[in-house]
Design a protein around this motif. Structure first.
Motif, PDB file in Angstrom:
ATOM      1  N   SER A  26       6.647   5.584  -9.319  1.00  0.00           N
ATOM      2  CA  SER A  26       6.277   4.433  -8.811  1.00  0.00           C
ATOM      3  C   SER A  26       4.964   4.375  -8.198  1.00  0.00           C
ATOM      4  CB  SER A  26       7.116   4.045  -7.692  1.00  0.00           C
ATOM      5  OG  SER A  26       8.735   3.782  -8.180  1.00  0.00           O
ATOM      6  N   PHE A  27       4.696   5.485  -7.653  1.00  0.00           N
ATOM      7  CA  PHE A  27       2.906   5.832  -7.041  1.00  0.00           C
ATOM      8  C   PHE A  27       2.327   5.743  -8.056  1.00  0.00           C
ATOM      9  CE2 PHE A  27       4.908   8.263  -3.108  1.00  0.00           C
ATOM     10  CZ  PHE A  27       4.989   7.192  -2.443  1.00  0.00           C
ATOM     11  N   ARG A  31      16.182  12.387  -9.409  1.00  0.00           N
ATOM     12  CA  ARG A  31      16.070  11.184 -10.001  1.00  0.00           C
ATOM     13  C   ARG A  31      15.341  10.437  -9.082  1.00  0.00           C
ATOM     14  NH1 ARG A  31      20.943   6.990 -11.727  1.00  0.00           N
ATOM     15  NH2 ARG A  31      19.541   5.364 -12.142  1.00  0.00           N
ATOM     16  N   PHE A  32      15.609  10.704  -7.519  1.00  0.00           N
ATOM     17  CA  PHE A  32      14.818   9.942  -6.665  1.00  0.00           C
ATOM     18  C   PHE A  32      13.335  10.230  -6.472  1.00  0.00           C
ATOM     19  CE2 PHE A  32      12.919  10.013  -2.278  1.00  0.00           C
ATOM     20  CZ  PHE A  32      13.086   8.514  -2.050  1.00  0.00           C
ATOM     21  N   MET A  33      13.106  11.552  -6.616  1.00  0.00           N
ATOM     22  CA  MET A  33      11.670  12.037  -6.773  1.00  0.00           C
ATOM     23  C   MET A  33      10.891  11.547  -7.860  1.00  0.00           C
ATOM     24  SD  MET A  33       9.647  13.408  -4.456  1.00  0.00           S
ATOM     25  CE  MET A  33      10.563  14.276  -3.343  1.00  0.00           C
ATOM     26  N   PHE A  34      11.484  11.707  -8.999  1.00  0.00           N
ATOM     27  CA  PHE A  34      10.904  11.230 -10.343  1.00  0.00           C
ATOM     28  C   PHE A  34      10.511   9.833 -10.141  1.00  0.00           C
ATOM     29  CE2 PHE A  34      12.390  14.907 -12.428  1.00  0.00           C
ATOM     30  CZ  PHE A  34      11.375  15.612 -12.730  1.00  0.00           C
ATOM     31  N   THR A  35      11.403   8.952  -9.647  1.00  0.00           N
ATOM     32  CA  THR A  35      11.168   7.548  -9.337  1.00  0.00           C
ATOM     33  C   THR A  35      10.226   7.168  -8.631  1.00  0.00           C
ATOM     34  OG1 THR A  35      13.754   7.185  -9.989  1.00  0.00           O
ATOM     35  CG2 THR A  35      12.404   5.328  -8.655  1.00  0.00           C
ATOM     36  N   ALA A  71       5.000  11.561  -0.203  1.00  0.00           N
ATOM     37  CA  ALA A  71       6.146  11.927  -0.933  1.00  0.00           C
ATOM     38  C   ALA A  71       6.508  13.310  -0.328  1.00  0.00           C
ATOM     39  CB  ALA A  71       5.980  11.997  -2.637  1.00  0.00           C
ATOM     40  N   LEU A  72       5.614  14.135  -0.093  1.00  0.00           N
ATOM     41  CA  LEU A  72       6.086  15.412   0.462  1.00  0.00           C
ATOM     42  C   LEU A  72       6.406  15.219   1.930  1.00  0.00           C
ATOM     43  CD1 LEU A  72       3.226  17.567  -0.993  1.00  0.00           C
ATOM     44  CD2 LEU A  72       5.696  17.844  -1.433  1.00  0.00           C
TER      45      LEU A  72
END
Length: 324
Positions: free
Chosen positions: A154-155, A146-150, A124-125
């Motif tokens: 998901s991970f 929203r994208f990062m939380f999703t 992610a980073l």
């Protein structure tokens, strides 16, 4: 776990031990000094990761999508260290080598989930740095909260599902040979090798998990940095290249600390002494959570500035109280 057990048929008699015995560090000379070392590592990990999480919560300027991933990494490091090190010290320092069957599988679940999440969090980073450098004008659109939380959610779902499958397959094994686990914790490989019925599904999962959790994330990270390096080579001035690269230095350090020791153990683990392998495995699990917050504090300008502001505010408050 009835789903996994039903695959064996109704006529199979399980032999499930009341406990497993963790043999890990038994017989190693001067091993108590290593336990002190583990405790110090754990102390630094708890303090460092708690500090990073606190700074991100208190400083509104750090509530960006990137620091959602940084906060999650600190949280995972804190949980990982707390799930592993105190239990290991309890087992070996206080001679509690017998661990109940259910407790052992629970121990395995938390350790594997957290260690797997550390790897995917670095993905992610890595994606964050890739978009920030390659598509800087579209960063605010492509990397949102929203994208990062999703992505992080998901991970979490992915690693929890993988670990549940691995643990579930272990529950279908019958242990009629030995209950001694040759590791420093309830490790998946040493456990399924003790099974006296068909261990093929567990062996398959044991071979698949490193691909999903170690090799594929590493390939993505290396590919992203090759792309970043290619993009930076097109920048005209050296100063701009160095400035852009500095934004990646912290993440690259995290990648090196996590992946290099782990890969060394996987590639060369079979050629070194079993005791040395156990020591190396334990270090690969506890060293990254200790260094991750240190790297982010010293190599991330935003966190350093935030710490300076927090200490300045705290100092001013003390002066005001004293003057009052």
């Amino acid at each position: 776990m009835e789903f996994f057990n039903s695959a064996l048929g109704k006529n199979i008699t399980f032999v499930r031990p009341a406990y497993f015995i963790i043999s890990g560090f038994i017989g190693m000379p001067n091993i108590k000094y290593y336990y002190v070392f583990l405790f110090l590592i754990y102390l630094v990990s708890v303090l460092g990761n708690t500090a990073v999480m606190t700074v991100i919560i208190l400083d509104h300027n750090l509530r960006t999508p990137k620091y959602v991933a940084v906060f999650n990494l600190a949280f995972v490091d804190l949980i990982s260290s707390s799930a592993l090190v105190p239990k290991v010290l309890d087992i070996f320092l206080f001679n509690h080598h017998h661990i109940p069957y259910d407790d052992c599988l629970t121990f395995l679940f938390f350790c594997y989930t957290c260690l797997s999440m550390q790897s995917l969090n670095l993905v992610a980073l890595s994606y964050d740095r890739l978009v920030a450098i390659i598509f800087p004008l579209h960063y605010q659109v492509m990397v949102t909260h929203r994208f990062m939380f999703t992505l992080i959610g998901s991970f979490w779902l992915f690693v929890i599902t993988n670990t549940l499958v691995a643990v579930g397959l272990l529950t279908r094994l019958s242990f009629c040979k030995s209950v001694v686990i040759n590791s420093y914790f309830c490790d998946h490989g040493p456990i399924y090798r003790l099974g006296c019925n068909d261990v093929t599904p567990s062996r398959a999962v044991g071979g698949l998990l490193p691909i999903l959790i170690l090799w594929l994330p590493l390939i993505f990270i290396l590919a992203s940095y090759c792309y970043i390096a290619y993009a930076l080579s097109k920048i005209s001035t050296v100063q701009e290249r160095v400035k852009a690269f500095k934004t990646c230095s912290g993440h690259l350090s995290l990648v090196a600390i996590y992946f290099l020791p782990t890969i060394f153990v996987y590639v060369f683990g079979g050629t070194i002494h079993p005791n040395a392998r156990i020591i190396n495995l334990s270090l690969t699990a506890v060293i990254p959570p200790m260094f991750n917050p240190i790297i982010y504090v010293f190599q991330t300008q935003e966190i350093k500035e935030s710490l300076k502001k927090l200490f300045k505010i705290k100092g001013q408050s003390r002066v005001a109280v004293k003057h009052f």
